[in-house]
Write a protein that holds these residues in place. Structure first.
Motif, PDB file in Angstrom:
ATOM      1  N   HIS A   1      -1.057  10.208  -5.329  1.00  0.00           N
ATOM      2  CA  HIS A   1      -1.690   8.853  -4.902  1.00  0.00           C
ATOM      3  C   HIS A   1      -2.758   8.560  -5.942  1.00  0.00           C
ATOM      4  N   TYR A   2      -3.981   9.430  -6.064  1.00  0.00           N
ATOM      5  CA  TYR A   2      -5.396   9.301  -6.786  1.00  0.00           C
ATOM      6  C   TYR A   2      -4.880   9.473  -8.400  1.00  0.00           C
TER       7      TYR A   2
ATOM      8  N   SER B   1       0.627   7.789   0.927  1.00  0.00           N
ATOM      9  CA  SER B   1       0.530   9.136   0.556  1.00  0.00           C
ATOM     10  C   SER B   1      -0.707   9.430   0.035  1.00  0.00           C
ATOM     11  N   PHE B   2      -1.804   9.080   0.824  1.00  0.00           N
ATOM     12  CA  PHE B   2      -3.115   9.371   0.513  1.00  0.00           C
ATOM     13  C   PHE B   2      -3.637  10.906   0.671  1.00  0.00           C
TER      14      PHE B   2
ATOM     15  N   ARG C   1      -2.509   8.386  -9.761  1.00  0.00           N
ATOM     16  CA  ARG C   1      -1.858   6.963 -10.133  1.00  0.00           C
ATOM     17  C   ARG C   1      -2.957   5.805 -10.105  1.00  0.00           C
TER      18      ARG C   1
ATOM     19  N   SER D   1       1.004  -1.149   0.005  1.00  0.00           N
ATOM     20  CA  SER D   1       0.012   0.088   0.143  1.00  0.00           C
ATOM     21  C   SER D   1       0.867   1.382   0.003  1.00  0.00           C
ATOM     22  N   THR D   2       0.408   2.375  -0.124  1.00  0.00           N
ATOM     23  CA  THR D   2       0.850   3.493  -0.272  1.00  0.00           C
ATOM     24  C   THR D   2       0.319   4.373   0.893  1.00  0.00           C
TER      25      THR D   2
END
Length: 436
Positions: free
Chosen positions: A31-32, A25-26, A34, A22-23
């Motif tokens: 993030h979005y 970096s939300f 990508r 998971s990342t």
């Protein structure tokens, strides 16, 4: 088979943020962007971002568990997130949750019409009536109104919003540079609505949008919620613990749609599918067990208490879940009761299961998951699925790389988008402009 993606604008579920794939970096736009590109490359029809207007306080009356374990918080405002996702895609539908409980119709109509224009006809509004008392306390009230009052407000809210969207005819804008005439006022109508809960003059300051109206998504599972969806929804999001309950829901809702003199084939029903993909079934089960080990037991209880809007600490956690007369999300409560009674679980055990549950029993190899999806489709349980990721972006990547090609090989999903708008890609008609 239509595919939508359930994407929190924040930590994913109870432990998705802990997963190594998971990342964290939300809070960053990248993030979005990508995820948006990933979903469009896989030919998903829709990205769905849920929302709430409070930090949950359902477990023990404190926000401590929600903050400590990232269940239901933090959560970014979905419209800016979706606007950025729309800027790097051309076909992906974009759905944001918005509550009728605390907003006013005019700004909501304006916001979603704007998003529909800026994305070329890809906007959708997930209509909710709110289910958390914590939201009420952020808007000047001590507790939520009863379910009947919430849906009565939502009914008038939708009447106003749809009339605002229909205020301009499709050819009201001329933008004629030679004559200096921008629009035809005779093709624009005011609303002058004076109802029990709203007074709205209109007209909307945004011309009719590419889809005529942005799509309406709805997820109510109570009788009132199903009736509301039957009147208004283009897409229904639901969640079921068994194929049998999914078939029963699907049939019931389609009948309710027909009773509203609407075409049942013009409403898409998308059950949740939390997928865990492995090279083999045993690999997938091991991956799910590893994910379940990341879920703190209290995090599962916090998530469950948040969804049912009941402080579960008032009961014996090592005893059975008692009947609850008024719950937040009726559909989730029904699933919990069905599973707990079948397995004989205590409240504490329910929480442990709920924190790592996989809706739709979608744990397995790509072929196994495709088999299950095909079975649900053929059984009359679904028109497609709302794919929920245990972790982001990893779980979406696994689904896109393994399951989508298998679905495509079987002819269940297209290899290319077929239309210009979200309605086109879902096979839904563009609505005619309603009467004044």
């Amino acid at each position: 088979m239509h595919l939508a993606a359930f994407l929190n604008a924040g930590p994913q579920g109870t432990a998705g943020w802990r997963h190594p794939d998971s990342t964290s970096s939300f809070l960053r736009a990248e993030h979005y962007l990508r995820v948006a590109r990933l979903l469009e490359d896989a030919r998903f029809d829709l990205a769905f971002v849920p929302d709430s207007l409070a930090v949950p306080r359902s477990l023990g009356g404190s926000f401590d568990p929600a903050v400590r374990y990232g269940t239901g918080t933090p959560r970014l405002s979905p419209i800016p997130v979706l606007a950025m996702m729309g800027a790097v895609t051309e076909h992906l539908g974009l759905a944001a949750t918005g509550s009728t409980g605390w907003a006013q119709p005019y700004p909501v109509a304006r916001e979603f019409a704007t998003l529909d224009h800026l994305t070329g006809g890809r906007a959708a509004w997930n209509v909710v009536t709110s289910f958390q008392d914590a939201e009420a306390r952020n808007h000047g009230a001590e507790a939520l109104p009863g379910r009947a009052e919430r849906y009565a407000r939502a009914e008038e809210f939708l009447q106003v919003v749809t009339k605002l969207w229909d205020g301009w005819s499709d050819d009201a804008v001329l933008a004629d540079r030679e004559t200096g005439i921008y629009g035809r006022p005779e093709e624009v109508r005011a609303l002058d609505h004076e109802g029990e809960r709203f007074r709205v003059q209109g007209p909307l300051g945004v011309p009719r949008s590419p889809q005529g109206r942005p799509l309406i998504v709805q997820a109510g599972a109570s009788p009132a919620g199903r009736d509301f969806a039957a009147r208004w929804a283009d897409v229904v999001f639901c969640s079921h613990e068994s194929l049998e309950s999914a078939v029963a829901f699907y049939g019931d809702l389609k009948k309710r749609v027909a009773a509203q003199h609407r075409d049942p084939d013009q409403v898409r029903i998308l059950p949740a599918a939390t997928t865990v993909v492995g090279r083999t079934d045993s690999d997938a089960r091991a991956a799910h067990e590893a994910f379940a080990d990341l879920v703190h037991p209290e995090a599962g209880l916090s998530r469950l208490a948040y969804h049912v809007n009941v402080d579960l600490t008032r009961y014996d956690l090592d005893g059975p879940l008692p009947p609850l007369s008024e719950v937040g999300v009726d559909g989730h409560y029904r699933e919990v009761v069905e599973f707990a009674e079948r397995e004989g679980l205590s409240i504490r055990e329910i929480g442990r299961w709920y924190g790592a549950r996989t809706e739709g029993d979608m744990v397995g190899s790509a072929a196994t998951i495709a088999d299950t999806m095909e079975q649900w489709l053929e059984a009359g349980a679904a028109d497609g699925f709302m794919v929920q990721a245990t972790h982001v972006p990893g779980a979406f990547t696994e689904f896109a790389d393994a399951v989508v090609p298998e679905l495509r090989r079987r002819g269940l999903v297209p290899s290319a988008y077929t239309g210009g708008t979200l309605r086109d890609n879902l096979g839904l008609h563009r609505p005619e402009r309603g009467p004044a």
